[in-house]
Design a protein around this motif. Structure first.
Motif, PDB file in Angstrom:
ATOM      1  N   LEU A  90      12.196 -13.086  -7.900  1.00  0.00           N
ATOM      2  CA  LEU A  90      10.912 -12.692  -7.321  1.00  0.00           C
ATOM      3  C   LEU A  90      11.107 -12.176  -5.903  1.00  0.00           C
ATOM      4  O   LEU A  90      10.538 -11.153  -5.518  1.00  0.00           O
ATOM      5  N   ARG A  91      11.933 -12.855  -5.117  1.00  0.00           N
ATOM      6  CA  ARG A  91      12.184 -12.402  -3.748  1.00  0.00           C
ATOM      7  C   ARG A  91      12.868 -11.042  -3.723  1.00  0.00           C
ATOM      8  O   ARG A  91      12.549 -10.185  -2.908  1.00  0.00           O
ATOM      9  N   LEU A  92      13.791 -10.822  -4.656  1.00  0.00           N
ATOM     10  CA  LEU A  92      14.447  -9.512  -4.758  1.00  0.00           C
ATOM     11  C   LEU A  92      13.415  -8.422  -5.059  1.00  0.00           C
ATOM     12  O   LEU A  92      13.421  -7.354  -4.446  1.00  0.00           O
ATOM     13  N   PHE A 111       8.720  -3.947  -0.898  1.00  0.00           N
ATOM     14  CA  PHE A 111       8.480  -3.775   0.540  1.00  0.00           C
ATOM     15  C   PHE A 111       9.317  -2.608   1.079  1.00  0.00           C
ATOM     16  O   PHE A 111       8.830  -1.773   1.838  1.00  0.00           O
ATOM     17  N   ALA A 112      10.573  -2.547   0.641  1.00  0.00           N
ATOM     18  CA  ALA A 112      11.458  -1.462   1.095  1.00  0.00           C
ATOM     19  C   ALA A 112      10.942  -0.105   0.612  1.00  0.00           C
ATOM     20  O   ALA A 112      10.966   0.877   1.363  1.00  0.00           O
ATOM     21  N   PHE A 136       0.812  -1.214   0.000  1.00  0.00           N
ATOM     22  CA  PHE A 136       0.000   0.000   0.000  1.00  0.00           C
ATOM     23  C   PHE A 136       0.852   1.273   0.000  1.00  0.00           C
ATOM     24  O   PHE A 136       0.568   2.226  -0.713  1.00  0.00           O
ATOM     25  N   GLY A 137       1.927   1.255   0.795  1.00  0.00           N
ATOM     26  CA  GLY A 137       2.753   2.453   0.962  1.00  0.00           C
ATOM     27  C   GLY A 137       3.403   2.963  -0.318  1.00  0.00           C
ATOM     28  O   GLY A 137       3.733   4.142  -0.426  1.00  0.00           O
ATOM     29  N   ILE A 176      17.639   1.730  -3.020  1.00  0.00           N
ATOM     30  CA  ILE A 176      16.842   0.532  -3.345  1.00  0.00           C
ATOM     31  C   ILE A 176      16.965   0.218  -4.841  1.00  0.00           C
ATOM     32  O   ILE A 176      17.179  -0.930  -5.241  1.00  0.00           O
ATOM     33  N   LYS A 177      16.854   1.272  -5.638  1.00  0.00           N
ATOM     34  CA  LYS A 177      16.922   1.106  -7.101  1.00  0.00           C
ATOM     35  C   LYS A 177      18.261   0.494  -7.518  1.00  0.00           C
ATOM     36  O   LYS A 177      18.309  -0.476  -8.283  1.00  0.00           O
TER      37      LYS A 177
END
Ligand SMILES: [Zn+2]
Length: 259
Positions: free
Chosen positions: A112-114, A120-121, A80-81, A132-133
C-alpha cells in the motif's frame, strides 16, 4: 451493527444503479475490502468525493450480511495532479489494476505504501512516468514474494559489468557466464527457447537493486542514464508480467497513450 474504521486507497470503483457505487479499497488494516457506498454518486453526498478511484480516505464501514457498506468516508488525499493528463491517469489505473490482482484480504502495508508513493510521485510531476512505473513493478514483485536476486552473477558471483536478467529464474548472469551458457545450450537438445532474458547494463542493474532494496520513502530518488533507463524499464515490466503470468488492460492503454 458493528462498525469498523479503516484507512485505505480506492483501487476500483463500479457504478451501481443511479446513485450507488461498489468500491474496492486497499486498506492498511485488512488489505482488500469491497464495500457498497450507497448514494455515493448523489451530489449532496459527502461520500461523493472520498469514494472515487484513487482517493485515499478514512472509512467507517458496517457489515450487513456478507457485505460491507460505507457509513462515512473522509478524504485524506485525492492525488489531484494525476488527473491532469491521460498518461498519468493511465499509469495510476495500471497500478490500481495490479493491486486488485495481487491484493488479498490481509494487511500488506509495504504494498500500500509503495502504491501511495507511486501515485504521489505521478501527481507531483517530479520523476519520469516510465521510471515510476518500472520501480513500482519490480518492488511490487519483490514485496509479493518474487524478489529477484540482482546483486551478483548467479554462476560466478561477479558484481560489476553488464548483466542479463533471467526473467523466469529471477536472477542475473554476467556477460561471460551468459555467453558460456548460450554456447552450451546450443548443443543441448533440451534448449529452452521460452527462457526470457533481458539485457541489464551495469547502470540498469544498479537501479534494479536500488528499487528492490531502497527505503520506500526514497525509492524514486536515484540517477540513471537515458539508455540504462530504457533497459531498466523493459526488464521490470517483463519481470512483473511474467511472474504474474498475465497482462493488464490498463497497461495496454498506458502504452497507447504514452507513445
Ligand atoms: Zn558470471
Amino acid at each position: 451493527m458493528t462498525e469498523i474504521k479503516l484507512r485505505g486507497l480506492v483501487i476500483k470503483s463500479v457504478d451501481i444503479k443511479e446513485s450507488d457505487r461498489l468500491i474496492t479499497i486497499y486498506t492498511h488494516e485488512m488489505g482488500i475490502v469491497n464495500a457498497m457506498a450507497k448514494g455515493a454518486r448523489s451530489f449532496k453526498s459527502r461520500k461523493m468525493s472520498s469514494t472515487i478511484l484513487f482517493c485515499y480516505s478514512d472509512f467507517v464501514l458496517y457489515q450487513k450480511g456478507e457485505y460491507y457498506w460505507v457509513r462515512e468516508a473522509e478524504l485524506i488525499d485525492s492525488f489531484f495532479g494525476l488527473r491532469e493528463n491521460i498518461e498519468r491517469l493511465a499509469l495510476a489505473s495500471y497500478i490500481c489494476e495490479v493491486l486488485c490482482h495481487v491484493g488479498v484480504s490481509q494487511a500488506e502495508n509495504d504494498l500500500l505504501r509503495l502504491a501511495l508513493n507511486s501515485l504521489f510521485a505521478i501527481s507531483s510531476d517530479k520523476y519520469l512516468l516510465k521510471k515510476i512505473k518500472a520501480v513500482f513493478e519490480i518492488r511490487c514483485a519483490s514485496i509479493i514474494g518474487f524478489m529477484p536476486d540482482v546483486l551478483a552473477c548467479q554462476t560466478c558471483g561477479e558484481k560489476a559489468g553488464d548483466f542479463y536478467l533471467n526473467v523466469m529464474g529471477g536472477y542475473v548472469t554476467c556477460l561471460n557466464c551468459q555467453l558460456r551458457q548460450n554456447n552450451n545450450s546450443v548443443h543441448e537438445e533440451n534448449f529452452n527457447e521460452s527462457n526470457i532474458v533481458c539485457i541489464l547494463p551495469e547502470g540498469a542493474k544498479t537501479a534494479m537493486a536500488y528499487a528492490v532494496f531502497a527505503p520506500l520513502e526514497k525509492i524514486f530518488s536515484f540517477n540513471i542514464s537515458d539508455t540504462d533507463l530504457d533497459f531498466f524499464c523493459r526488464a521490470c515490466e517483463e519481470y512483473l508480467l511474467n511472474q504474474l503470468e498475465r497482462g493488464f488492460k490498463s497497461l495496454d492503454f498506458y502504452k497507447e497513450v504514452s507513445v
